[in-house]
Design an enzyme around this catalytic site. Structure first.
Site, PDB file in Angstrom:
ATOM      1  N   ASP A 141       0.836  -1.207   0.000  1.00 41.54           N
ATOM      2  CA  ASP A 141       0.000   0.000   0.000  1.00 41.54           C
ATOM      3  C   ASP A 141       0.863   1.246   0.000  1.00 41.54           C
ATOM      4  O   ASP A 141       0.496   2.284   0.559  1.00 41.54           O
ATOM      5  CB  ASP A 141      -0.922  -0.021   1.232  1.00 41.54           C
ATOM      6  CG  ASP A 141      -2.023   1.036   1.158  1.00 41.54           C
ATOM      7  OD1 ASP A 141      -2.488   1.490   2.234  1.00 41.54           O
ATOM      8  OD2 ASP A 141      -2.402   1.440   0.035  1.00 41.54           O
ATOM      9  N   LYS A 144       2.348   2.524  -6.275  1.00 42.61           N
ATOM     10  CA  LYS A 144       2.016   1.505  -7.285  1.00 42.61           C
ATOM     11  C   LYS A 144       3.237   1.061  -8.090  1.00 42.61           C
ATOM     12  O   LYS A 144       3.382  -0.097  -8.429  1.00 42.61           O
ATOM     13  CB  LYS A 144       0.929   2.052  -8.197  1.00 42.61           C
ATOM     14  CG  LYS A 144       1.318   3.339  -8.929  1.00 42.61           C
ATOM     15  CD  LYS A 144       0.105   4.012  -9.521  1.00 42.61           C
ATOM     16  CE  LYS A 144       0.445   5.276 -10.301  1.00 42.61           C
ATOM     17  NZ  LYS A 144       1.260   5.037 -11.496  1.00 42.61           N
ATOM     18  N   ASP A 169      -3.300  -3.047  -2.253  1.00 44.64           N
ATOM     19  CA  ASP A 169      -4.339  -2.031  -2.350  1.00 44.64           C
ATOM     20  C   ASP A 169      -4.197  -1.275  -3.680  1.00 44.64           C
ATOM     21  O   ASP A 169      -3.135  -1.295  -4.298  1.00 44.64           O
ATOM     22  CB  ASP A 169      -4.221  -1.043  -1.175  1.00 44.64           C
ATOM     23  CG  ASP A 169      -5.414  -0.094  -1.097  1.00 44.64           C
ATOM     24  OD1 ASP A 169      -5.260   1.008  -0.545  1.00 44.64           O
ATOM     25  OD2 ASP A 169      -6.503  -0.453  -1.601  1.00 44.64           O
ATOM     26  N   ASN A 170      -5.260  -0.626  -4.118  1.00 44.61           N
ATOM     27  CA  ASN A 170      -5.219   0.320  -5.247  1.00 44.61           C
ATOM     28  C   ASN A 170      -4.844  -0.283  -6.584  1.00 44.61           C
ATOM     29  O   ASN A 170      -4.240   0.397  -7.426  1.00 44.61           O
ATOM     30  CB  ASN A 170      -4.244   1.478  -4.937  1.00 44.61           C
ATOM     31  CG  ASN A 170      -4.500   2.105  -3.608  1.00 44.61           C
ATOM     32  OD1 ASN A 170      -3.677   2.049  -2.710  1.00 44.61           O
ATOM     33  ND2 ASN A 170      -5.672   2.680  -3.447  1.00 44.61           N
ATOM     34  N   GLU A 199     -11.301   4.408  -1.172  1.00 45.55           N
ATOM     35  CA  GLU A 199     -11.718   4.777   0.185  1.00 45.55           C
ATOM     36  C   GLU A 199     -12.594   6.038   0.196  1.00 45.55           C
ATOM     37  O   GLU A 199     -12.298   7.037  -0.430  1.00 45.55           O
ATOM     38  CB  GLU A 199     -10.492   5.000   1.100  1.00 45.55           C
ATOM     39  CG  GLU A 199      -9.370   5.840   0.535  1.00 45.55           C
ATOM     40  CD  GLU A 199      -8.319   5.030  -0.189  1.00 45.55           C
ATOM     41  OE1 GLU A 199      -8.639   3.929  -0.673  1.00 45.55           O
ATOM     42  OE2 GLU A 199      -7.190   5.479  -0.294  1.00 45.55           O
TER      43      GLU A 199
HETATM   44  O1  LIG Z   1      -0.116   6.678  -3.151  1.00 43.04           O
HETATM   45  C1  LIG Z   1      -0.914   5.917  -2.559  1.00 43.04           C
HETATM   46  N1  LIG Z   1      -0.417   4.971  -1.734  1.00 43.04           N
HETATM   47  C2  LIG Z   1      -1.225   4.109  -1.061  1.00 43.04           C
HETATM   48  N2  LIG Z   1      -2.546   4.134  -1.151  1.00 43.04           N
HETATM   49  C3  LIG Z   1      -3.134   5.099  -1.934  1.00 43.04           C
HETATM   50  C4  LIG Z   1      -4.545   5.146  -1.996  1.00 43.04           C
HETATM   51  O2  LIG Z   1      -5.232   4.226  -1.251  1.00 43.04           O
HETATM   52  C5  LIG Z   1      -5.195   6.081  -2.790  1.00 43.04           C
HETATM   53  C6  LIG Z   1      -4.466   7.006  -3.546  1.00 43.04           C
HETATM   54  C7  LIG Z   1      -5.246   7.994  -4.352  1.00 43.04           C
HETATM   55  C8  LIG Z   1      -6.196   7.534  -5.254  1.00 43.04           C
HETATM   56  C9  LIG Z   1      -6.960   8.440  -5.974  1.00 43.04           C
HETATM   57  C10 LIG Z   1      -6.763   9.806  -5.790  1.00 43.04           C
HETATM   58  F1  LIG Z   1      -7.512  10.688  -6.462  1.00 43.04           F
HETATM   59  C11 LIG Z   1      -5.805  10.266  -4.873  1.00 43.04           C
HETATM   60  C12 LIG Z   1      -5.056   9.355  -4.154  1.00 43.04           C
HETATM   61  C13 LIG Z   1      -3.058   6.977  -3.506  1.00 43.04           C
HETATM   62 CL1  LIG Z   1      -2.152   8.116  -4.447  1.00 43.04          CL
HETATM   63  C14 LIG Z   1      -2.374   6.027  -2.690  1.00 43.04           C
HETATM   64 MG   LIG Z   2      -3.990   2.587  -0.576  1.00 46.86          MG
END
Ligand SMILES: O=c1[nH]cnc2c(O)cc(-c3ccc(F)cc3)c(Cl)c12
Ligand SMILES: [Mg+2]
Length: 221
Positions: A141, A144, A169-170, A199
């Site tokens: 997490d 990416k 995740d993601n 989330e």
């Molecule tokens: O960088 C991340 N690391 C670990 N988990 C993350 C997550 O759960 C979501 C997002 C995210 C998704 C969409 C958005 F518009 C802004 C942020 C990120 Cl960027 C990360």
């Molecule tokens: Mg995440």
């Protein structure tokens, strides 16, 4: 200078959550992110899937890549059996400082070892520094682009055993296409996608659960 979002999240936790009560800290963070300021914790919906995988694996040794504010760290640690250990890696010192206080507020610091630094540098030190032979569960997490190189590194270092579970995740948002292609195509993994949402939003996202069947898999019989 103006406080950071993680600092405001921590202040909310200290005002609204009970010391030593991990669920109240988790609930306070979810409330803050849903009703005050969005933040990139795994959240309650994907968090429930994370909980079910932790309970299924009942791991003795867990590695979390990406602590952020400690939300998923608490979700995992609160479900660990006595003596089980969670090592969580965070490369942003400001986030690590907030996470330490969140984890302490929940009373889970004795189950968690938070290490500051980059996963690529720290994963090779797991044995010598932390006496870890292999991980039963890894929660990816952090970022990416590091999912695949870090997975390859753990394979090469023998930190995954037959049955080790990777939970990422993601995999849809922001997305980890190279990682997904690898775990879904390699004979080395049995991989499954758990459809969910980013989330605190209605945007699709999900978790990929990949079981490492053993180093011998995929090699000639
Ligand atoms: O960088 C991340 N690391 C670990 N988990 C993350 C997550 O759960 C979501 C997002 C995210 C998704 C969409 C958005 F518009 C802004 C942020 C990120 Cl960027 C990360
Ligand atoms: Mg995440």
């Amino acid at each position: 200078t103006r406080s950071s979002r993680p600092q405001r999240m921590l202040a909310h936790v200290k005002r609204h959550a009970a010391r030593g009560d991990p669920q109240s800290v988790i609930d306070a963070i979810d409330y803050f992110c849903r009703h005050k300021e969005w933040a990139m914790n795994v959240g309650d919906e994907k968090g429930t899937i994370l909980d079910s995988v932790v309970c299924e694996v009942s791991p003795g040794a867990v590695l979390e890549l990406g602590t952020y504010c400690g939300y998923s760290t608490m979700r995992i640690a609160r479900l660990l059996a006595p003596g089980a250990r969670l090592i969580t890696l965070e490369f942003n010192p400001a986030n690590a400082a907030v996470a330490r206080q969140v984890i302490a507020w929940a009373g889970l610091e004795h189950k968690v070892q938070l290490v500051e630094g980059s996963s690529g540098d720290l994963i090779p030190q797991m044995r010598e520094k932390f006496g870890i032979d292999s991980f039963d569960l890894v929660f990816l997490d952090h970022w990416k682009d590091w999912y695949l190189p870090d997975t390859r590194l753990m394979e090469e270092l023998g930190l995954l055993h037959k049955g080790s579970v990777l939970l990422a995740d993601n995999v849809i948002c922001p997305g980890a296409p190279e990682y997904l292609a690898y775990v879904r195509s390699s004979p080395r993994y049995d991989s499954r996608y758990f459809k969910s949402h980013l989330e605190y939003t209605y945007v699709e996202d999900g978790l990929e659960k990949s079981v490492f069947p053993g180093a011998s898999a995929g090699s000639r019989p």
